[in-house]
Design a protein around this motif. Structure first.
Motif, PDB file in Angstrom:
ATOM      1  N   ASP A  24       0.831  -1.206   0.000  1.00 23.53           N
ATOM      2  CA  ASP A  24       0.000   0.000   0.000  1.00 23.53           C
ATOM      3  C   ASP A  24       0.867   1.259   0.000  1.00 23.53           C
ATOM      4  OD1 ASP A  24      -2.284  -1.552   0.014  1.00 23.53           O
ATOM      5  OD2 ASP A  24      -2.677  -1.294   2.167  1.00 23.53           O
ATOM      6  N   LEU A  25       1.927   1.262   0.799  1.00 20.70           N
ATOM      7  CA  LEU A  25       2.839   2.414   0.825  1.00 20.70           C
ATOM      8  C   LEU A  25       3.543   2.589  -0.516  1.00 20.70           C
ATOM      9  CD1 LEU A  25       4.438   2.049   4.368  1.00 20.70           C
ATOM     10  CD2 LEU A  25       2.893   3.854   3.589  1.00 20.70           C
ATOM     11  N   MET A  26       3.934   1.475  -1.130  1.00 21.22           N
ATOM     12  CA  MET A  26       4.585   1.547  -2.440  1.00 21.22           C
ATOM     13  C   MET A  26       3.630   2.117  -3.486  1.00 21.22           C
ATOM     14  SD  MET A  26       6.680  -2.020  -2.646  1.00 21.22           S
ATOM     15  CE  MET A  26       8.081  -2.363  -1.608  1.00 21.22           C
ATOM     16  N   ALA A  27       2.365   1.762  -3.371  1.00 18.19           N
ATOM     17  CA  ALA A  27       1.370   2.252  -4.324  1.00 18.19           C
ATOM     18  C   ALA A  27       1.209   3.770  -4.237  1.00 18.19           C
ATOM     19  CB  ALA A  27       0.030   1.562  -4.081  1.00 18.19           C
ATOM     20  N   GLN A  28       1.492   4.326  -3.088  1.00 15.82           N
ATOM     21  CA  GLN A  28       1.333   5.774  -2.872  1.00 15.82           C
ATOM     22  C   GLN A  28       2.616   6.566  -3.115  1.00 15.82           C
ATOM     23  OE1 GLN A  28      -0.289   6.336   1.073  1.00 15.82           O
ATOM     24  NE2 GLN A  28      -1.619   4.573   0.826  1.00 15.82           N
ATOM     25  N   MET A  29       3.721   5.877  -3.363  1.00 18.65           N
ATOM     26  CA  MET A  29       5.006   6.564  -3.505  1.00 18.65           C
ATOM     27  C   MET A  29       5.007   7.430  -4.756  1.00 18.65           C
ATOM     28  SD  MET A  29       8.859   5.005  -3.510  1.00 18.65           S
ATOM     29  CE  MET A  29       8.740   4.361  -1.854  1.00 18.65           C
ATOM     30  N   GLY A  30       5.414   8.664  -4.563  1.00 14.63           N
ATOM     31  CA  GLY A  30       5.485   9.609  -5.671  1.00 14.63           C
ATOM     32  C   GLY A  30       6.071  10.919  -5.204  1.00 14.63           C
ATOM     33  N   PRO A  31       5.816  11.998  -5.928  1.00 15.81           N
ATOM     34  CA  PRO A  31       6.429  13.286  -5.592  1.00 15.81           C
ATOM     35  C   PRO A  31       6.067  13.788  -4.192  1.00 15.81           C
ATOM     36  CG  PRO A  31       4.869  13.517  -7.417  1.00 15.81           C
ATOM     37  CD  PRO A  31       4.996  12.068  -7.118  1.00 15.81           C
ATOM     38  N   ASP A  32       4.871  13.460  -3.707  1.00  8.88           N
ATOM     39  CA  ASP A  32       4.488  13.899  -2.361  1.00  8.88           C
ATOM     40  C   ASP A  32       5.318  13.215  -1.279  1.00  8.88           C
ATOM     41  OD1 ASP A  32       2.624  15.653  -3.341  1.00  8.88           O
ATOM     42  OD2 ASP A  32       0.935  14.259  -3.102  1.00  8.88           O
ATOM     43  N   LYS A  77      10.164   8.284  -9.868  1.00 13.97           N
ATOM     44  CA  LYS A  77      10.757   7.133 -10.563  1.00 13.97           C
ATOM     45  C   LYS A  77      10.715   5.879  -9.689  1.00 13.97           C
ATOM     46  CE  LYS A  77      13.798   9.721 -13.612  1.00 13.97           C
ATOM     47  NZ  LYS A  77      15.182   9.988 -14.030  1.00 13.97           N
ATOM     48  N   LEU A  78      11.040   6.039  -8.405  1.00  9.33           N
ATOM     49  CA  LEU A  78      10.995   4.892  -7.495  1.00  9.33           C
ATOM     50  C   LEU A  78       9.577   4.334  -7.384  1.00  9.33           C
ATOM     51  CD1 LEU A  78      13.334   5.761  -4.492  1.00  9.33           C
ATOM     52  CD2 LEU A  78      13.540   3.849  -6.073  1.00  9.33           C
ATOM     53  N   GLY A  79       8.590   5.229  -7.299  1.00  9.44           N
ATOM     54  CA  GLY A  79       7.196   4.789  -7.228  1.00  9.44           C
ATOM     55  C   GLY A  79       6.813   3.980  -8.451  1.00  9.44           C
ATOM     56  N   ASP A  80       7.199   4.464  -9.622  1.00  2.34           N
ATOM     57  CA  ASP A  80       6.912   3.726 -10.858  1.00  2.34           C
ATOM     58  C   ASP A  80       7.576   2.354 -10.841  1.00  2.34           C
ATOM     59  OD1 ASP A  80       5.498   5.932 -11.751  1.00  2.34           O
ATOM     60  OD2 ASP A  80       7.104   6.653 -13.070  1.00  2.34           O
ATOM     61  N   LEU A  81       8.777   2.282 -10.296  1.00  5.35           N
ATOM     62  CA  LEU A  81       9.519   1.020 -10.253  1.00  5.35           C
ATOM     63  C   LEU A  81       8.907   0.042  -9.248  1.00  5.35           C
ATOM     64  CD1 LEU A  81      11.985  -0.674 -11.118  1.00  5.35           C
ATOM     65  CD2 LEU A  81      13.252   0.459  -9.288  1.00  5.35           C
ATOM     66  N   VAL A  82       8.667   0.494  -8.015  1.00  4.08           N
ATOM     67  CA  VAL A  82       8.226  -0.442  -6.969  1.00  4.08           C
ATOM     68  C   VAL A  82       6.779  -0.896  -7.136  1.00  4.08           C
ATOM     69  CG1 VAL A  82       9.929   0.376  -5.305  1.00  4.08           C
ATOM     70  CG2 VAL A  82       7.608   1.361  -5.275  1.00  4.08           C
ATOM     71  N   ARG A  83       6.019  -0.218  -7.961  1.00  3.90           N
ATOM     72  CA  ARG A  83       4.640  -0.657  -8.219  1.00  3.90           C
ATOM     73  C   ARG A  83       4.565  -1.767  -9.277  1.00  3.90           C
ATOM     74  NH1 ARG A  83       3.751   4.750  -7.019  1.00  3.90           N
ATOM     75  NH2 ARG A  83       4.058   5.459  -9.142  1.00  3.90           N
ATOM     76  N   GLN A  84       5.652  -2.018  -9.958  1.00  5.67           N
ATOM     77  CA  GLN A  84       5.654  -3.056 -10.986  1.00  5.67           C
ATOM     78  C   GLN A  84       5.573  -4.432 -10.337  1.00  5.67           C
ATOM     79  OE1 GLN A  84       8.861  -2.674 -13.800  1.00  5.67           O
ATOM     80  NE2 GLN A  84       8.607  -0.463 -13.921  1.00  5.67           N
ATOM     81  N   ASP A  85       4.663  -5.242 -10.837  1.00  8.50           N
ATOM     82  CA  ASP A  85       4.533  -6.602 -10.335  1.00  8.50           C
ATOM     83  C   ASP A  85       5.691  -7.444 -10.878  1.00  8.50           C
ATOM     84  OD1 ASP A  85       3.416  -8.733  -8.967  1.00  8.50           O
ATOM     85  OD2 ASP A  85       2.050  -9.261 -10.582  1.00  8.50           O
ATOM     86  N   PHE A  86       6.220  -8.318 -10.040  1.00  7.90           N
ATOM     87  CA  PHE A  86       7.301  -9.193 -10.489  1.00  7.90           C
ATOM     88  C   PHE A  86       7.216 -10.518  -9.755  1.00  7.90           C
ATOM     89  CE2 PHE A  86       8.963  -6.919  -6.845  1.00  7.90           C
ATOM     90  CZ  PHE A  86       9.674  -7.882  -6.137  1.00  7.90           C
ATOM     91  N   ASP A  87       7.743 -11.534 -10.387  1.00  8.09           N
ATOM     92  CA  ASP A  87       7.877 -12.857  -9.789  1.00  8.09           C
ATOM     93  C   ASP A  87       9.055 -13.540 -10.470  1.00  8.09           C
ATOM     94  OD1 ASP A  87       7.781 -15.460  -8.877  1.00  8.09           O
ATOM     95  OD2 ASP A  87       5.635 -15.705  -9.211  1.00  8.09           O
ATOM     96  N   TRP A  88      10.165 -13.626  -9.756  1.00  9.02           N
ATOM     97  CA  TRP A  88      11.381 -14.221 -10.294  1.00  9.02           C
ATOM     98  C   TRP A  88      11.595 -15.627  -9.744  1.00  9.02           C
ATOM     99  CZ3 TRP A  88      13.999  -9.294  -8.145  1.00  9.02           C
ATOM    100  CH2 TRP A  88      13.640  -8.195  -8.912  1.00  9.02           C
ATOM    101  N   SER A  89      10.551 -16.242  -9.223  1.00  5.96           N
ATOM    102  CA  SER A  89      10.663 -17.568  -8.595  1.00  5.96           C
ATOM    103  C   SER A  89      11.297 -18.602  -9.518  1.00  5.96           C
ATOM    104  CB  SER A  89       9.290 -18.069  -8.161  1.00  5.96           C
ATOM    105  OG  SER A  89       8.712 -17.187  -7.237  1.00  5.96           O
ATOM    106  N   LYS A  90      10.860 -18.663 -10.743  1.00  6.31           N
ATOM    107  CA  LYS A  90      11.407 -19.652 -11.678  1.00  6.31           C
ATOM    108  C   LYS A  90      12.833 -19.313 -12.064  1.00  6.31           C
ATOM    109  CE  LYS A  90       7.040 -21.188 -13.540  1.00  6.31           C
ATOM    110  NZ  LYS A  90       5.905 -20.523 -14.092  1.00  6.31           N
ATOM    111  N   GLU A  91      13.101 -18.035 -12.283  1.00  7.41           N
ATOM    112  CA  GLU A  91      14.425 -17.614 -12.732  1.00  7.41           C
ATOM    113  C   GLU A  91      15.502 -17.861 -11.678  1.00  7.41           C
ATOM    114  OE1 GLU A  91      11.648 -15.827 -13.049  1.00  7.41           O
ATOM    115  OE2 GLU A  91      11.552 -14.944 -15.047  1.00  7.41           O
TER     116      GLU A  91
END
Length: 190
Positions: free
Chosen positions: A61-69, A94-108
């Protein structure tokens, strides 16, 4: 960022290195190991999940709100004093845009052949169940390793007592734990 590090290593003529990263930096270290396994000697991942859902919901939730504010809250911190010329609004955007990206590297990560140490706080922002799932992907925590340690996985797990995601780097024994891992002999065949 992993591609930048790989390019820098090539530019500097560094063939192989040990990598240690914390939080976002640990994700970068994992990506180097996934994308450029030939550059990795050993890797230490501190306080980072292997997939987005590894974070606690309130952290997401905090990551979703990360931005200029978010930059406004940094002005009262030592970090702001250390880097007064930083464009904090642009950085947090930029950090907000990055941390909101969904990822799953389990297989890799299962393809990583280099020795891996994962380190977490006992009160981390990463769910404990995810930590155990992460360790299990390297064969850890699945069975007794035997008196002769023959069944020991190459991965190691450290849970640091009395720490959180936010203060784990100040744990007095962290450097010694990492150094012991990095200084240990490489497993045969590596």
């Amino acid at each position: 960022m992993a591609e930048d590090v790989a390019a820098l290593m090539k530019h500097l003529g560094i063939e192989k290195a040990d990598f240690t990263g914390y939080s976002l930096g640990a994700g970068v270290a994992l990506q180097i190991a996934i994308r450029h396994p030939d550059l990795i000697h050993k890797i230490v991942v501190i306080s980072a999940p292997v997939k987005q859902s590894g974070w606690y919901p309130e952290v997401l939730d905090l990551m979703a709100q990360m931005g200029p504010d978010t930059a406004k809250s940094i002005k009262q911190t030592q970090l702001y004093q250390f880097y007064p010329d930083t464009d904090w609004e642009a950085l947090f955007t930029k950090l907000g845009d990055l941390v909101r990206q969904d990822f799953d590297w389990s297989k890799e990560i299962t393809a990583i052949k280099s020795p891996v140490m994962i380190v977490f706080a006992d009160a981390d922002s990463v769910r404990m169940a995810h930590i155990m799932e992460f360790f299990a992907q390297f064969g850890g925590g699945q069975r007794d390793v035997g008196l002769d340690r023959a069944l020991r996985p190459q991965a190691q797990l450290a849970i640091l007592p009395g720490t959180t995601h936010y203060d784990i780097l100040s744990f007095p024994m962290l450097a010694a734990i990492i150094t012991r891992f990095l200084d240990s002999p490489m497993p045969e065949g590596m």
